[in-house]
Design an enzyme around this catalytic site. Structure first.
Site, PDB file in Angstrom:
ATOM      1  CG  PHE A  39      14.848  -8.487   3.704  1.00 33.76           C
ATOM      2  CD1 PHE A  39      14.815  -9.871   3.676  1.00 33.76           C
ATOM      3  CD2 PHE A  39      14.206  -7.830   4.739  1.00 33.76           C
ATOM      4  CE1 PHE A  39      14.153 -10.598   4.658  1.00 33.76           C
ATOM      5  CE2 PHE A  39      13.541  -8.538   5.730  1.00 33.76           C
ATOM      6  CZ  PHE A  39      13.514  -9.914   5.691  1.00 33.76           C
ATOM      7  CG  HIS A 123      13.421   1.286   7.287  1.00 32.84           C
ATOM      8  ND1 HIS A 123      14.537   0.702   6.753  1.00 32.84           N
ATOM      9  CD2 HIS A 123      13.517   2.602   6.987  1.00 32.84           C
ATOM     10  CE1 HIS A 123      15.287   1.631   6.150  1.00 32.84           C
ATOM     11  NE2 HIS A 123      14.684   2.790   6.292  1.00 32.84           N
ATOM     12  CB  CYS A 131      -5.831  -1.631  10.717  1.00 30.60           C
ATOM     13  SG  CYS A 131      -7.226  -1.196   9.627  1.00 30.60           S
TER      14      CYS A 131
HETATM   15 ZN   LIG Z   1      -8.978  -1.551  11.069  1.00 24.89          ZN
END
Ligand SMILES: [Zn+2]
Length: 254
Positions: A39, A123, A131
């Site tokens: 990347f 990483h 989340c």
């Molecule tokens: Zn959540």
């Protein structure tokens, strides 16, 4: 054994056989042979887009949308990638007890697909979505597909309002302390470290092989380009990673 000096392969196979605790450290070079671009190199996703920093991602819905756009494109580049010869040899070495496991800078999950179980991902992983608010984890594929279809950042199925992000370490975000601690411990305990496909310049990850050397380990570097740690290494190999590992493995088996 095209491109690989048999004497060197035999010597490293001998070191592998006599070592008690071998750690493999990998970077992007291991995966380029699976068609995954580095990347940071020209033509990589990050040379086309501006960087979305972690703080920005957390603060702004617009930044989150931009992040998902970039990641959705990046996802295509590795979603179909398969482990290559290098991954497969490293996977086999863990299964047969030759190595303890892998410390990797890669986020593509190809070591696990190649058969490794003990993988410390410095990483994080792009195979999962995390989340940022409730800690729920999801497979990345379906949520990336949802984003591409709706052009809307997916919602957390658990807490609804949480900010969903790939389970990778973004720019401006620190490496996971627990993973880093365990990797450092492995590097203090190892007696042979194989650093494969990493330019060994990104800190703190690049300090890990140096830690191993300070604690008496042998260091073998397999990388296309020179690295700052080459002078510390017992052997430096600049050949193809897959070819090199296959050659060493052939010497181990014989
Ligand atoms: Zn959540």
């Amino acid at each position: 054994m095209q491109g690989m000096n048999t004497e060197v392969a035999t010597k490293i196979a001998g070191w592998l056989a006599e070592a008690k605790n071998v750690v493999v450290f990998t970077g992007a070079g291991v995966s380029t042979e699976s068609g995954i671009p580095d990347f940071r190199s020209p033509g990589g996703v990050w040379s086309k887009y501006r960087t979305v920093y972690y703080d920005e991602f957390m603060a702004s819905a617009e930044a989150r949308h931009e992040y998902w756009q970039q990641k959705a494109e990046g996802h295509r580049e590795f979603a179909d990638a398969q482990p290559n010869d290098g991954h497969r040899v490293i996977g086999q070495w863990e299964r047969d007890g030759t190595i303890r496991g892998v410390v990797t800078q890669n986020i593509d999950g190809l070591h696990q697909m190649g058969g490794n179980r003990e993988v410390l991902e410095l990483h994080g992983t792009a195979r999962q979505i995390l989340c940022q608010d409730c800690g729920a984890r999801y497979e990345a594929g379906p949520l990336v597909a949802e984003f591409l279809e709706t052009d809307r950042v997916p919602e957390c199925g658990k807490c609804a309002t949480g900010r969903l992000k790939h389970a990778t370490i973004s720019f401006g975000q620190s490496l996971p302390a627990d993973v880093l601690r365990e990797a450092a411990q492995w590097c203090r305990q190892t007696d042979l470290l194989l650093a494969i496909g990493s330019s060994l310049v990104v800190s703190p990850a690049a300090d890990l092989p140096a830690t191993a050397v300070r604690n008496g380990a042998r260091l073998v570097i397999i990388n296309r380009d020179t690295t700052p740690l080459d002078s510390l290494a017992d052997e430096v190999i600049r050949e193809s990673i897959g070819t090199t590992l296959m050659a060493i493995n052939a010497c181990l088996a014989s």
